[in-house]
Enzyme design. Sequence first.
Site, PDB file in Angstrom:
ATOM      1  N   HIS A 156      44.161  16.250-133.973  1.00 24.75           N
ATOM      2  CA  HIS A 156      45.440  16.555-134.406  1.00 24.75           C
ATOM      3  C   HIS A 156      46.098  17.385-133.197  1.00 24.75           C
ATOM      4  CE1 HIS A 156      44.496  15.116-138.438  1.00 24.75           C
ATOM      5  NE2 HIS A 156      43.397  15.685-138.221  1.00 24.75           N
ATOM      6  N   SER A 277      60.127  17.381-107.461  1.00 28.58           N
ATOM      7  CA  SER A 277      61.288  17.342-107.842  1.00 28.58           C
ATOM      8  C   SER A 277      62.296  17.335-107.042  1.00 28.58           C
ATOM      9  CB  SER A 277      61.587  18.151-109.272  1.00 28.58           C
ATOM     10  OG  SER A 277      63.121  18.123-109.319  1.00 28.58           O
ATOM     11  N   LYS A 283      58.498  22.228-108.927  1.00 27.19           N
ATOM     12  CA  LYS A 283      57.742  21.165-109.817  1.00 27.19           C
ATOM     13  C   LYS A 283      56.625  20.450-109.092  1.00 27.19           C
ATOM     14  CE  LYS A 283      58.387  19.979-113.542  1.00 27.19           C
ATOM     15  NZ  LYS A 283      59.207  19.059-114.020  1.00 27.19           N
ATOM     16  N   GLU A 290      51.563   9.222-115.430  1.00 23.96           N
ATOM     17  CA  GLU A 290      52.453   8.818-116.020  1.00 23.96           C
ATOM     18  C   GLU A 290      52.745   7.388-115.804  1.00 23.96           C
ATOM     19  OE1 GLU A 290      55.718  12.461-116.647  1.00 23.96           O
ATOM     20  OE2 GLU A 290      55.129  11.972-114.487  1.00 23.96           O
ATOM     21  N   TYR A 317      49.160 -30.338-124.177  1.00 26.52           N
ATOM     22  CA  TYR A 317      49.872 -29.268-123.133  1.00 26.52           C
ATOM     23  C   TYR A 317      51.442 -29.527-123.299  1.00 26.52           C
ATOM     24  CZ  TYR A 317      52.140 -27.820-118.733  1.00 26.52           C
ATOM     25  OH  TYR A 317      52.711 -27.091-117.647  1.00 26.52           O
ATOM     26  N   LYS A 325      51.764 -17.737-116.464  1.00 24.14           N
ATOM     27  CA  LYS A 325      51.467 -17.207-115.169  1.00 24.14           C
ATOM     28  C   LYS A 325      51.957 -15.884-114.686  1.00 24.14           C
ATOM     29  CE  LYS A 325      49.982 -21.792-113.995  1.00 24.14           C
ATOM     30  NZ  LYS A 325      50.483 -22.302-115.380  1.00 24.14           N
TER      31      LYS A 325
HETATM   32  N1  ARG Z   1      53.249 -25.812-113.424  1.00 21.66           N
HETATM   33  C1  ARG Z   1      52.538 -26.485-114.562  1.00 21.66           C
HETATM   34  C2  ARG Z   1      51.997 -25.156-115.442  1.00 21.66           C
HETATM   35  O1  ARG Z   1      51.743 -24.198-115.033  1.00 21.66           O
HETATM   36  C3  ARG Z   1      51.593 -27.028-114.279  1.00 21.66           C
HETATM   37  C4  ARG Z   1      50.787 -28.204-114.986  1.00 21.66           C
HETATM   38  C5  ARG Z   1      52.139 -29.410-115.004  1.00 21.66           C
HETATM   39  N2  ARG Z   1      52.040 -30.153-115.947  1.00 21.66           N
HETATM   40  C6  ARG Z   1      53.030 -31.240-116.423  1.00 21.66           C
HETATM   41  N3  ARG Z   1      52.628 -31.815-117.388  1.00 21.66           N
HETATM   42  N4  ARG Z   1      53.841 -30.885-116.289  1.00 21.66           N
HETATM   43  O2  ARG Z   1      51.847 -25.418-116.705  1.00 21.66           O
END
Ligand code: ARG
Length: 461
Positions: A156, A277, A283, A290, A317, A325
Site C-alpha cells: 500500500h 528542466s 531539476k 517515465e 483472410y 503490422k
Molecule cells: N498486405 C497484405 C496483408 O498484410 C498482404 C496479404 C494480401 N492478401 C490479400 N488477399 N489482399 O495482409
Amino acid sequence: MKLWGGRFEGGPSEVFDRFGRSLDFDRILVDADLRGSLAHARGLHKIGILNAEELAVLTSALEQMRKEAAAAVFFDNAEEEDVHTVVIRKLKERAGADLADKIHTGRSRNDQVSLDVRLWLRERIDDAKQHLTGLMEELLALASRYPEAIIPGYTHTRRAQPVLWPHYILAYFEMFARDWERLGEARRRANVMPLGSGAMAGSGFPIDRAAVATELGFDAITRNSMDVSGDRDFLLDFEHAANLIFLHLSRLAEDWILYTGEEYGWMDLGDGVTSGSSMMPQKRNPDSLELIRGKAGRVFGSYMALLVTMKGLPMTYNRDMQEDKEPLFDVVSQLIGSLEMARVTVSTAVLKPDVPKLAAERSWAVATDLADALARNGMPFHQAHKVVGQMVLESVRAGKSALDWTGAELTAFHPAFTAEMAALLNPREGIKTREIFGGTGPRMVALALEEAYKRLAEMKE
Ligand code: ARG
C-alpha cells in the site's frame, strides 16, 4: 505493377490505392520475403515447375536483391501496394518477366505474408531475449553491489517489513525470468511454417513443405490451410509476452521514480539518463523511466488494437488483417528500445544505503518480527499481533520509534516479552528469522543471488 488485375476493367481509384498501400511499413519484411521466395523457388524446382537453369537464374537474382534491399534506395520510386509486389517487379527486372511470373505458382500472399512475419518476428524475439538478459545481468550486478543493504519493503506504499536490497532486486529478476520464458513460448508458436497453405484451401502443387520448413529453420509445419489464412494468434502471443515485460518495466520504473525522488531519496540515477528542466534550474528528472512507463501504455494499446481487429472476423483472410503490422512493428521497436534504456538506466543506479536503512529503522517495519517472536514463544499469533499493535500505538503517541525501546521497557510493557527480543527492534535481526526458501533471510538471499547468476548463464546459452 499489380499482382492482380485481369478481371478488372478499371484500375483502382487514386484514393483507394493510397488507402490500401502497406509498402511504407511492410517493407521491413523485405529480407524475409526474399528468403521465403528463395525457399519456395527450390520447392518449385523439386516438383518440376522450375528447371535447374530457371532455378539458378531466380536464385541468383533473389540473392542479389537481398544485398540490394539492405539499402533504403531499394524502395525509391516504388509505387506498388506492398513489399511482395515490389519484390516481384524487381525480380522481373533481373530474371525476366516470364520466369519471375512463375515464382508465385502455388503460393498466395496470404501464406506468404504469414511466412514473412513469422520469419521476421522470430529473429526480433531472439533480439528481445538478448536485450532482456542484458537487463537481467545489470539487475544482478546492482543487487551484488549492495549485498547487505536493508530497505523497507512496502505494501500500500506504506513501510511494511524490512528486506534485503538484493531480495527486492531479485523480485524483478523473477518477473523478467518468466518473461524470458514467455518470449520463448511465443517464438515456438511463431516458428511453424505456413507456406503451402495457398490462399486458404492449400496449394495446388505438391510442394515438399517439410523441406521448405527445414531450409528456413522452422520447427514444424502448419496443419490447416484455412487456419493459416485467418490466424494471427502468434502475434498476439508475442504481444502478450511484450505486454508483461512492459508491465514489469513500468513497475520498476515507477518504484525508482519514487525512490530517486526527494520524498524517498534513497537512490540516484546517472546524469546520462536524467534530464533537466527548461525553467527550473535545480531539476533532475527521471525521464528515461517515465518514458518506459509511458510506452507501456502505448504497447498495451497495440495489443488491444490487434485483439479487437481479429475479434469476430469471418474465416479466413480478411484485409482487416493488414492492420496487424504497424502495431506489431511498433511493439517490437518499443520493446527493444525500452529494454535497452532500462539496462542503461539500471547500470547507472546508485543506492544510498543509509537512507532506506534509516527508513526501515524509524518506522515500525519490525513490528511483525516482534509479533512472530511472541508467537514463537507460544502466544497465539492474533494475541501477539494485538500486543505489538498496542506497543506501536503507545510509541506513536509518545513520539518514539522502535529503536528507542530498551529490553527493560519491552518486558515492562508486557510480561510475554523477553529482554532478548529487543534485538529484533533492529531490522537486521528480524530478517535473520526469515531464512525460508523464497524469503529475505541473508543466507537465502545470497543463495538466490548465486542461483540467479547460474540461471542467467543458462538463459544466455
Ligand atoms: N498486405 C497484405 C496483408 O498484410 C498482404 C496479404 C494480401 N492478401 C490479400 N488477399 N489482399 O495482409
